[in-house]
Write an enzyme that holds these catalytic residues in place. Structure first.
Site, short mmCIF file in Angstrom:
data_model
loop_
_atom_site.label_atom_id
_atom_site.label_comp_id
_atom_site.label_asym_id
_atom_site.label_seq_id
_atom_site.Cartn_x
_atom_site.Cartn_y
_atom_site.Cartn_z
N CYS A 169 0.82 -1.20 -0.08
CA CYS A 169 0.34 0.28 -0.18
C CYS A 169 0.56 1.02 0.24
O CYS A 169 0.37 2.55 0.39
CB CYS A 169 -1.60 0.23 1.32
SG CYS A 169 -1.82 -1.57 1.70
N HIS A 308 -3.01 8.01 6.22
CA HIS A 308 -3.25 6.29 5.53
C HIS A 308 -4.52 6.29 5.39
O HIS A 308 -5.14 5.80 4.90
CB HIS A 308 -1.69 5.54 6.25
CG HIS A 308 -2.65 4.12 4.84
ND1 HIS A 308 -1.71 4.20 3.90
CD2 HIS A 308 -2.06 2.79 5.42
CE1 HIS A 308 -2.09 2.54 3.55
NE2 HIS A 308 -1.97 1.83 4.51
N GLU A 319 -1.28 4.79 13.12
CA GLU A 319 -0.73 5.79 12.81
C GLU A 319 -0.56 7.43 13.90
O GLU A 319 -0.19 8.45 13.04
CB GLU A 319 -1.54 6.53 11.45
CG GLU A 319 -1.40 6.94 10.59
CD GLU A 319 -1.64 7.09 8.39
OE1 GLU A 319 -1.79 7.76 8.24
OE2 GLU A 319 -2.79 6.54 9.29
N LYS A 340 -9.37 7.74 2.30
CA LYS A 340 -9.86 6.59 1.73
C LYS A 340 -11.36 6.30 2.38
O LYS A 340 -12.40 5.53 2.28
CB LYS A 340 -9.25 5.69 2.32
CG LYS A 340 -7.64 5.08 1.39
CD LYS A 340 -6.77 4.33 2.89
CE LYS A 340 -5.50 3.68 1.77
NZ LYS A 340 -4.36 5.21 2.14
N HIS A 345 -9.74 1.87 -0.64
CA HIS A 345 -8.65 1.52 -0.34
C HIS A 345 -7.93 0.70 -1.69
O HIS A 345 -8.06 -0.09 -2.18
CB HIS A 345 -7.45 0.70 0.78
CG HIS A 345 -6.39 0.90 0.78
ND1 HIS A 345 -5.54 0.76 0.35
CD2 HIS A 345 -5.80 0.44 1.99
CE1 HIS A 345 -4.59 0.65 0.76
NE2 HIS A 345 -4.30 0.29 1.93
N PHE A 404 1.88 -3.53 3.73
CA PHE A 404 1.84 -4.44 4.73
C PHE A 404 3.52 -5.06 4.17
O PHE A 404 4.20 -4.99 3.49
CB PHE A 404 1.20 -5.95 3.78
CG PHE A 404 -0.03 -5.94 4.41
CD1 PHE A 404 -0.80 -5.10 5.37
CD2 PHE A 404 -1.35 -7.07 3.61
CE1 PHE A 404 -1.93 -5.18 5.90
CE2 PHE A 404 -2.22 -6.81 4.03
CZ PHE A 404 -2.61 -5.81 5.05
#
Length: 418
Positions: A169, A308, A319, A340, A345, A404
């Site tokens: 991502c 994010h 985050e 998002k 996403h 990830f």
């Protein structure tokens, strides 16, 4: 040698619409880009909602300069088509084909997370049912994730640095950051940069659903709710965002429209877990710090963070911790939102469309609302812009992407001043 880098063109294919104008208008109007999945019976996965691009008609681009014809389109996977169209728009927006620049000083760096994963499933099913002789001769060149960058170079004639970044991502933000560095350090004068993804098959949804990453909500308004206490997974989406990064003096000399300056880039790794971010937020926070340091800015200089913000339990609270690591007491002053909440996403393309939003926020002086938020979470206690859009000057902003594997990327954009 250190040179300034600016954004002079942008293109977008998103669940909110194809084209930057339509996409940005949807953002300003706080529209939801999700819809109910209708390509397959989603009962098996339990996932009902996806961020599907609905208004993309490839026939509209047949014969267009830098795009594709019908024959070429049959030999491109969806993620490549999205990137080519977004690049086409970005080049038109830039107002030049850069033919005055040595082709070896013009590059293409486009990130992609899962590449032709849907195509891989289709061809593997064909292999199982009909044998190896029936696997398409075009399977490999259509599936490999670098083909978006490669195809764009074939269409534009750019012969400089050309590669795909695959960091889940964080792919698109890394791609933009690496393009920025190539120009800043004198290796390129212009670079097409961004990310792309196409995900529509049950197989792909099943993989993310089974690891408990996707929301199983059936309420479009409460499917993607970053930083909300009731968040329970992200909405899987698709699309592409492409930016034209250009050396400032060249852009200035040709009278280019400039959206924003790319001033800093931070890249770190959690070195912690396959899927979970580091709980302390230390490494992601360092990515933000490095981006600010390269830009010559301090936390109090940053007006806005495009987070994010995935709407997953772990990402949003970790985050939040990362912002506190980077900003200290100033974390409570900076305005934060999650695009998002409206787009879902886009995996490897997420950072690119969010960079576009960040650049438009600087240009327009508007920080969009984090849509859908209702229930406060004591572990997410910063200013997430939940009351509505905020009109204010945005002098400098950060855009975060966390992937990830622990991959963290932050870019710092700021208003251009001579």
């Amino acid at each position: 040698m250190s040179r300034r880098v600016v954004i002079t063109g942008m293109g977008a294919v998103t669940p909110l619409g194809t084209g930057v104008e339509k996409f940005w208008n949807g953002i300003v109007e706080n529209k939801i880009g999700f819809s109910f999945i209708d390509k397959f019976d989603s009962e098996g996965t339990g996932v009902k909602i996806g961020g599907i691009v609905r208004d993309f008609n490839e026939e509209d681009y047949y014969g267009e300069k830098d795009c594709f014809d019908k024959k070429e389109a049959r030999r491109m996977d969806g993620f490549t088509k999205f990137a080519v169209v977004a690049s086409h728009e970005a080049m038109k927006d830039a107002g030049t084909d850069f033919s005055d620049i040595d082709a070896y000083r013009a590059g293409v760096i486009v990130g992609c997370g899962v590449g032709g994963i849907d195509l891989t499933n289709q061809e593997y099913s064909k292999y199982l049912e009909k044998g190896p002789g029936r696997v398409s001769v075009f399977f490999v060149p259509m599936m490999i994730s670098n083909m978006a960058a490669g195809t764009i170079s074939m269409k534009t004639g750019f012969r400089g640095a050309n590669f795909d970044v695959t960091t889940a991502c964080a792919s698109a933000t890394h791609a933009i950051g690496e393009a920025f560095r190539k120009i800043k350090d004198g290796y390129l004068d212009v670079c097409i940069a961004g990310g792309t993804e196409s995900t529509r098959e049950e197989f792909t949804y099943a993989g993310f659903a089974n690891m408990k990453a996707l929301t199983k909500s059936d309420d479009l308004e409460r499917a993607s709710i970053p930083f909300d206490k009731e968040r329970n997974g992200f909405v899987l989406s698709e699309g592409s965002g492409i930016l034209i990064l250009e050396e400032y003096e060249h852009a200035k000399a040709r009278g280019a429209k400039i959206y924003a300056e790319v001033a800093g880039y931070g890249a770190t790794c959690d070195a912690y877990h396959m899927t979970s971010p580091m709980p302390t937020g230390e490494a992601a926070g360092m990515g933000m710090t490095l981006a600010m340091q390269e830009a010559g800015l301090k936390p109090e200089d940053i007006d806005y963070i495009n987070a994010h913000g995935t709407s997953t339990g772990l990402n949003d609270k970790y985050e939040t911790a990362a912002v506190k690591n980077a900003f200290g007491d100033k974390a409570y002053d900076v305005k934060i939102n999650s695009t998002k909440s409206m787009t879902g996403h886009l995996l490897g393309a997420a950072g690119a469309i969010e960079a576009i939003v960040t650049a438009k926020s600087i240009q327009e002086g508007l920080i969009h609302k984090t849509v859908g938020y209702k229930v406060p979470d004591e572990e997410c206690d910063l200013n997430y812009c939940v009351e509505g859009n905020i009109k204010q000057e945005v002098r400098a902003a950060l855009s975060n992407s966390l992937g990830f594997g622990g991959h963290n990327a932050t870019i710092c954009l700021k208003k251009v001043t001579d």
